[in-house]
Design an enzyme around this catalytic site. Structure first.
Site, PDB file in Angstrom:
ATOM      1  N   SER A   1       0.852  -1.190   0.000  1.00  0.00           N
ATOM      2  CA  SER A   1       0.000   0.000   0.000  1.00  0.00           C
ATOM      3  C   SER A   1       0.893   1.247   0.000  1.00  0.00           C
ATOM      4  O   SER A   1       1.727   1.399  -0.887  1.00  0.00           O
ATOM      5  CB  SER A   1      -0.932  -0.044   1.207  1.00  0.00           C
ATOM      6  OG  SER A   1      -1.953   0.892   1.068  1.00  0.00           O
TER       7      SER A   1
ATOM      8  N   ASP B   1      -8.678  -5.856  -4.992  1.00  0.00           N
ATOM      9  CA  ASP B   1      -8.298  -4.811  -4.032  1.00  0.00           C
ATOM     10  C   ASP B   1      -9.403  -3.762  -3.989  1.00  0.00           C
ATOM     11  O   ASP B   1      -9.711  -3.143  -5.012  1.00  0.00           O
ATOM     12  CB  ASP B   1      -6.965  -4.189  -4.482  1.00  0.00           C
ATOM     13  CG  ASP B   1      -6.372  -3.243  -3.437  1.00  0.00           C
ATOM     14  OD1 ASP B   1      -7.146  -2.571  -2.718  1.00  0.00           O
ATOM     15  OD2 ASP B   1      -5.136  -3.169  -3.355  1.00  0.00           O
TER      16      ASP B   1
ATOM     17  N   HIS C   1      -6.949  -5.943  -0.329  1.00  0.00           N
ATOM     18  CA  HIS C   1      -5.887  -4.949  -0.203  1.00  0.00           C
ATOM     19  C   HIS C   1      -4.755  -5.474   0.688  1.00  0.00           C
ATOM     20  O   HIS C   1      -4.901  -5.509   1.908  1.00  0.00           O
ATOM     21  CB  HIS C   1      -6.445  -3.647   0.362  1.00  0.00           C
ATOM     22  CG  HIS C   1      -5.423  -2.552   0.370  1.00  0.00           C
ATOM     23  ND1 HIS C   1      -4.761  -2.159  -0.768  1.00  0.00           N
ATOM     24  CD2 HIS C   1      -4.933  -1.792   1.365  1.00  0.00           C
ATOM     25  CE1 HIS C   1      -3.911  -1.186  -0.472  1.00  0.00           C
ATOM     26  NE2 HIS C   1      -3.994  -0.950   0.826  1.00  0.00           N
TER      27      HIS C   1
END
Ligand SMILES: *[C@@H]1O[C@H](CO)[C@@H](O)[C@H](O)[C@H]1NC(C)=O
Ligand SMILES: *[C@@H]1O[C@H](CO)[C@@H](O)[C@H](O)[C@H]1NC(C)=O
Ligand SMILES: *[C@@H]1O[C@H](CO)[C@@H](O)[C@H](O)[C@H]1NC(C)=O
Ligand SMILES: *[C@@H]1O[C@H](CO)[C@@H](O)[C@H](O)[C@H]1NC(C)=O
Ligand SMILES: *[C@@H]1O[C@H](CO)[C@@H](O)[C@H](O)[C@H]1NC(C)=O
Ligand SMILES: *[C@@H]1O[C@H](CO)[C@@H](O)[C@H](O)[C@H]1NC(C)=O
Ligand SMILES: *[C@@H]1O[C@H](CO)[C@@H](O)[C@H](O)[C@H]1NC(C)=O
Ligand SMILES: *[C@@H]1O[C@H](CO)[C@@H](O)[C@H](O)[C@H]1NC(C)=O
Length: 544
Positions: free
Chosen positions: A196, A417, A453
């Site tokens: 991320s 995601d 994610h």
């Protein structure tokens, strides 16, 4: 320790202090090495940064969910870039025993430069000396309300630049130095590990500080930061336009139908979402049970889903960015909150995106998102690009300096995601490959069907991507696949290197050997064509 003390320590070191330190080091190596006295004063920092304080102390820490107690040296370096008025804390944990000769920089998440000190524990348990930086601001992943504006009302560009890149290189420089002093040599290899924001940070290192790390794991990278964060508001914008905020069960029902239509055998995810042409309007008029209340799916609901999957577009239909893939939960970006009943819902926008648009792009913290028009949305999209791409776009495709430095990098990205659009990562990798056909010799990308994610989802999550980076760097074994397993442990799959995909050749579909990697069509072509700009190699933008 403040600056004047530093001078004192400095003079000590150059007089009798140095002998004392070495003497005690012989008697009790660990205690002597793990002391501020031994570690100060001359920590070299780039950009004329000034060390304000160094503290070091032996510490014990329990690894969560285990009985492992780590003995480590806990070093904190506090410093500033003088004219910037920032105050940054770097923390390095060094295992007292079992050091593997490696340093690991650990990435942050959301608006946070660091994922917190607890993120250092599993690297330390694995033998790394590990470091993280707070980037000069508090750990607050959803909003920058605490640091976006300076007291004079201007944007805090120094801290933003720290967050974007500068503090990350400082961490690499300091982490390697502290490691070297503590153990007396090394580190033999240095690695970046993040997902991320941490993934974006990894790519930033490869792009801007190509010699800082030998190997980089950059998962689900928040690259293209200026624009993808605007695209994150698209679903909420659609709901505002239609004044329709469906309960999540409506989205879930449409997603389930899409997975049903597009999945492979009994998989609970879509392997090739780019080729899933499921039409959400097939669900219009269906009545679904929503926590005991029957709700009818409307054509507005289907419109919201279809346009969310498509991604933001201008009035004439020109794509601006990618959307989330069919089968991806809506409760991240297109979240709704229902009070009292499932028919009384409102939008619940993602804080990182609204903070970005209001504070950083519009410079209007109290911006009324209900007043946003399509033209306004498009304007914000381009404004973001012009204003911030050079600082935090992290989309420079020229990785030759990283290659020449011998670096190796792996990116993987969950195709389900819900927060960062995999299309942006696929697009970046495609452009990098087009720029340098040898890209795969130093940078490999592995799409992860059905994964959320950085983790979760119904697809197979890569088990240890950093291990693959280490093997590549130290043994020159380039990974052709990333071993992966579903969160419930039932399905093992190898993630294939882009642009290949898992192809079933027969046998038990939960068995890794039943698949090979093969080109079966691109992951994004069928969803959207290119966004209508390209990024050139120096990171500036040319509109085409
Ligand atoms: C390391 O030092 C920092 C700063 O003093 C402290 O917050 C942290 O809890 C320490 N870590 C351990 C494992 O003791
Ligand atoms: C920790 O140790 C206790 C007692 O030895 C044991 O019962 C427990 O299962 C251990 N926990 C873990 C996570 O290993
Ligand atoms: C690191 O490098 C040193 C010197 O080259 C070597 O002696 C050592 O075995 C290497 N590995 C580790 C884990 O320290
Ligand atoms: C402490 O540093 C000395 C030399 O700098 C080194 O020889 C020794 O191995 C270090 N101690 C530990 C516990 O790593
Ligand atoms: C349905 O109930 C669950 C569990 O109580 C709750 O988490 C969820 O938000 C509810 N869904 C809606 C649409 O209200
Ligand atoms: C849902 O649709 C059915 C059939 O179209 C209709 O009979 C029913 O009244 C609708 N329910 C609601 C709550 O609108
Ligand atoms: C509907 O939701 C609002 C909050 O969004 C709440 O104030 C109101 O009481 C709710 N109405 C009912 C009938 O539950
Ligand atoms: C980046 O490239 C563009 C187009 O090639 C060029 O006009 C611009 O001057 C370059 N900018 C920098 C900072 O090198």
């Amino acid at each position: 320790m403040i600056l004047s003390d530093m001078t004192l320590f400095s003079s000590l070191l150059f007089s009798s202090g140095v002998d004392l330190a070495l003497c005690s080091a012989k008697e009790n190596l660990n205690v002597a090495n793990c002391s501020a006295f031994f570690l100060t004063p001359a920590i070299d920092l780039p950009y004329n940064a000034q060390v304000l304080d160094v503290s070091a102390a032996l510490a014990k820490s329990q690894v969560s969910n285990s009985n492992i107690t780590l003995n480590l040296c806990n070093v904190t370096v506090t410093y500033t870039h003088p004219s910037w008025n920032d105050k940054i804390h770097i923390t390095i944990y060094l295992p007292e025993t079992g050091w593997n000769g490696r340093f690991q920089g650990v990435g942050g998440g959301g608006w946070a430069t660091s994922s917190g000190l607890s993120s250092l524990l599993s690297p330390v348990a694995a033998g790394y000396s590990a470091g993280t930086t707070d980037g000069g601001h508090e750990i607050n992943s959803l909003s920058t309300a605490g640091w976006a504006e300076l007291p004079n009302g201007q944007l805090n560009m120094p801290l933003f630049t720290d967050f974007a890149s500068v503090a990350l290189n400082d961490l690499a420089v300091v982490g390697k130095q502290i490691t070297n002093r503590y153990y007396g040599y090394g580190p033999n290899y240095s690695y970046w590990n993040g997902c991320s924001t941490g993934g974006r940070q990894g790519l930033m290192m490869a792009q801007k500080y190509p010699t800082a790390f030998n190997g980089i794991h950059a998962g689900a990278p928040a690259i293209n930061w200026p624009v993808f964060l605007v695209a994150e508001y698209w679903g909420q914008f659609l709901m505002n336009q239609l004044v329709r905020y469906p309960p999540q069960c409506v989205f879930d029902a449409i997603n389930n139908a899409a997975v049903e239509a597009c999945r492979f055998m009994d998989d609970r995810f879509i392997a090739q979402p780019g080729q899933c042409l499921y039409d959400p309007f097939l669900m219009v008029g269906k009545s679904i049970n929503c926590n005991g209340t029957l709700v009818n799916i409307t054509s507005d609901d289907a419109t919201i889903v279809q346009k969310t999957w498509e991604g933001p577009r201008t009035a004439d239909g020109t794509p601006l960015w990618w959307g989330i893939n069919p089968g991806t939960p809506f409760d991240g970006l297109i979240d709704t909150e229902c009070t009292g009943s499932v028919t009384n819902c409102t939008g619940n926008a993602f804080g990182i995106a609204t903070d970005w648009i209001s504070r950083w792009i519009l410079e209007e913290p109290d911006y009324d998102f209900q007043s946003l028009t399509l033209d306004g949305f498009v304007k914000i999209f381009y404004q973001a690009l012009v204003k911030y791409n050079a600082i935090i776009g992290t989309n420079n495709i020229d990785l030759r300096p990283f290659h020449h430095a011998g670096g190796k990098m792996i990116t993987w990205h969950g195709l389900a995601d819900p927060l960062i659009f995999p299309g942006g990562t696929i697009d970046y990798y495609r452009k990098a490959m087009a720029f340098d056909p040898e890209t795969h010799e130093y940078y490999r990308f592995f799409p992860a069907p059905g994964v959320g994610h950085c983790e979760n989802g119904n697809g197979a999550v890569p088990s240890d991507p950093l291990a693959a980076v280490v093997e590549w760097v130290e043994q020159d074994i380039a990974p052709d696949v990333l071993p992966a397993v579903t969160t419930d442990g039932t399905i093992n799959r190898n993630l294939c290197m882009y642009p290949l995909a898992s192809f079933y050749i027969g046998g038990d579909p939960t068995d890794v050997g039943s698949f090979v990697c093969k080109f079966v069509g691109d992951y994004i072509d069928n969803i959207i064509s290119y966004a209508d700009f390209v990024l050139n190699s120096n990171g500036s933008t040319i509109f085409v």
